[in-house]
Design a protein around this motif. Structure first.
Motif, PDB file in Angstrom:
ATOM      1  N   ALA A 174      69.499  73.442  56.430  1.00 33.17           N
ATOM      2  CA  ALA A 174      70.409  73.369  57.572  1.00 33.17           C
ATOM      3  C   ALA A 174      70.942  74.765  57.843  1.00 33.17           C
ATOM      4  O   ALA A 174      71.552  75.388  56.986  1.00 33.17           O
ATOM      5  CB  ALA A 174      71.556  72.421  57.273  1.00 33.17           C
ATOM      6  N   THR A 175      70.646  75.269  59.040  1.00 31.97           N
ATOM      7  CA  THR A 175      71.153  76.568  59.476  1.00 31.97           C
ATOM      8  C   THR A 175      71.877  76.333  60.784  1.00 31.97           C
ATOM      9  O   THR A 175      71.243  76.062  61.798  1.00 31.97           O
ATOM     10  CB  THR A 175      70.003  77.572  59.668  1.00 31.97           C
ATOM     11  N   GLY A 176      73.199  76.428  60.739  1.00 33.80           N
ATOM     12  CA  GLY A 176      73.973  76.138  61.938  1.00 33.80           C
ATOM     13  C   GLY A 176      73.768  74.690  62.343  1.00 33.80           C
ATOM     14  O   GLY A 176      73.942  73.789  61.536  1.00 33.80           O
ATOM     15  N   SER A 177      73.339  74.440  63.558  1.00 29.68           N
ATOM     16  CA  SER A 177      73.113  73.069  64.026  1.00 29.68           C
ATOM     17  C   SER A 177      71.651  72.644  63.888  1.00 29.68           C
ATOM     18  O   SER A 177      71.300  71.522  64.212  1.00 29.68           O
ATOM     19  CB  SER A 177      73.535  72.949  65.489  1.00 29.68           C
ATOM     20  N   GLN A 178      70.799  73.522  63.389  1.00 30.02           N
ATOM     21  CA  GLN A 178      69.367  73.222  63.259  1.00 30.02           C
ATOM     22  C   GLN A 178      69.066  72.708  61.848  1.00 30.02           C
ATOM     23  O   GLN A 178      69.514  73.279  60.859  1.00 30.02           O
ATOM     24  CB  GLN A 178      68.550  74.480  63.532  1.00 30.02           C
ATOM     25  N   GLN A 227      76.339  83.095  58.914  1.00 33.62           N
ATOM     26  CA  GLN A 227      76.108  81.677  59.109  1.00 33.62           C
ATOM     27  C   GLN A 227      75.567  81.110  57.807  1.00 33.62           C
ATOM     28  O   GLN A 227      74.531  81.543  57.312  1.00 33.62           O
ATOM     29  CB  GLN A 227      75.095  81.472  60.240  1.00 33.62           C
ATOM     30  N   THR A 271      73.737  78.842  55.223  1.00 32.12           N
ATOM     31  CA  THR A 271      72.519  78.049  55.226  1.00 32.12           C
ATOM     32  C   THR A 271      72.518  77.158  53.995  1.00 32.12           C
ATOM     33  O   THR A 271      72.697  77.657  52.887  1.00 32.12           O
ATOM     34  CB  THR A 271      71.264  78.948  55.203  1.00 32.12           C
TER      35      THR A 271
END
Length: 107
Positions: free
Chosen positions: A82-86, A64, A66
């Protein structure tokens, strides 16, 4: 801004990580290659005729990406990850110094 690695580079890194995780010297993961449609069709038909055994274990692995952004804003330094949707945002507010640094008056 840093360049994102090519997909093939990520594939090689992921294969190496999986090999390390399972204690293998050489990763035992297949490397996909493209083939012409005329060649794929008979292979798919032959594969459909083969009786398959029940699946015992399924491993799903992915990387994923980042992203980290640093910005100078009116309210201070802002770092956004930003990591994925977070999305996590941290701010270091501007502050007035207690004293002027000596190098300000030089030159």
């Amino acid at each position: 801004m840093a360049e994102m690695p090519a997909a093939s580079g990520l594939d090689l890194e992921l294969r190496a990580d999986l090999a390390d995780a399972f204690g293998e010297k050489e990763p035992a993961t297949p490397i996909p290659t493209s083939a012409p449609v005329a060649r794929r069709k008979p292979i798919r038909q032959a594969a459909a005729d083969i009786a398959s055994s029940p699946v015992r274990t399924v491993a799903v692995a992915c990387r994923q990406h980042t992203a980290v952004t640093l910005a100078v804003t009116a309210r201070g330094l802002v770092r956004r990850r930003a990591t994925g949707s977070q999305i996590i945002e941290e701010t270091a507010d501007w502050q007035f110094p207690d004293a002027v640094a000596p190098w300000v008056h030089v030159g």
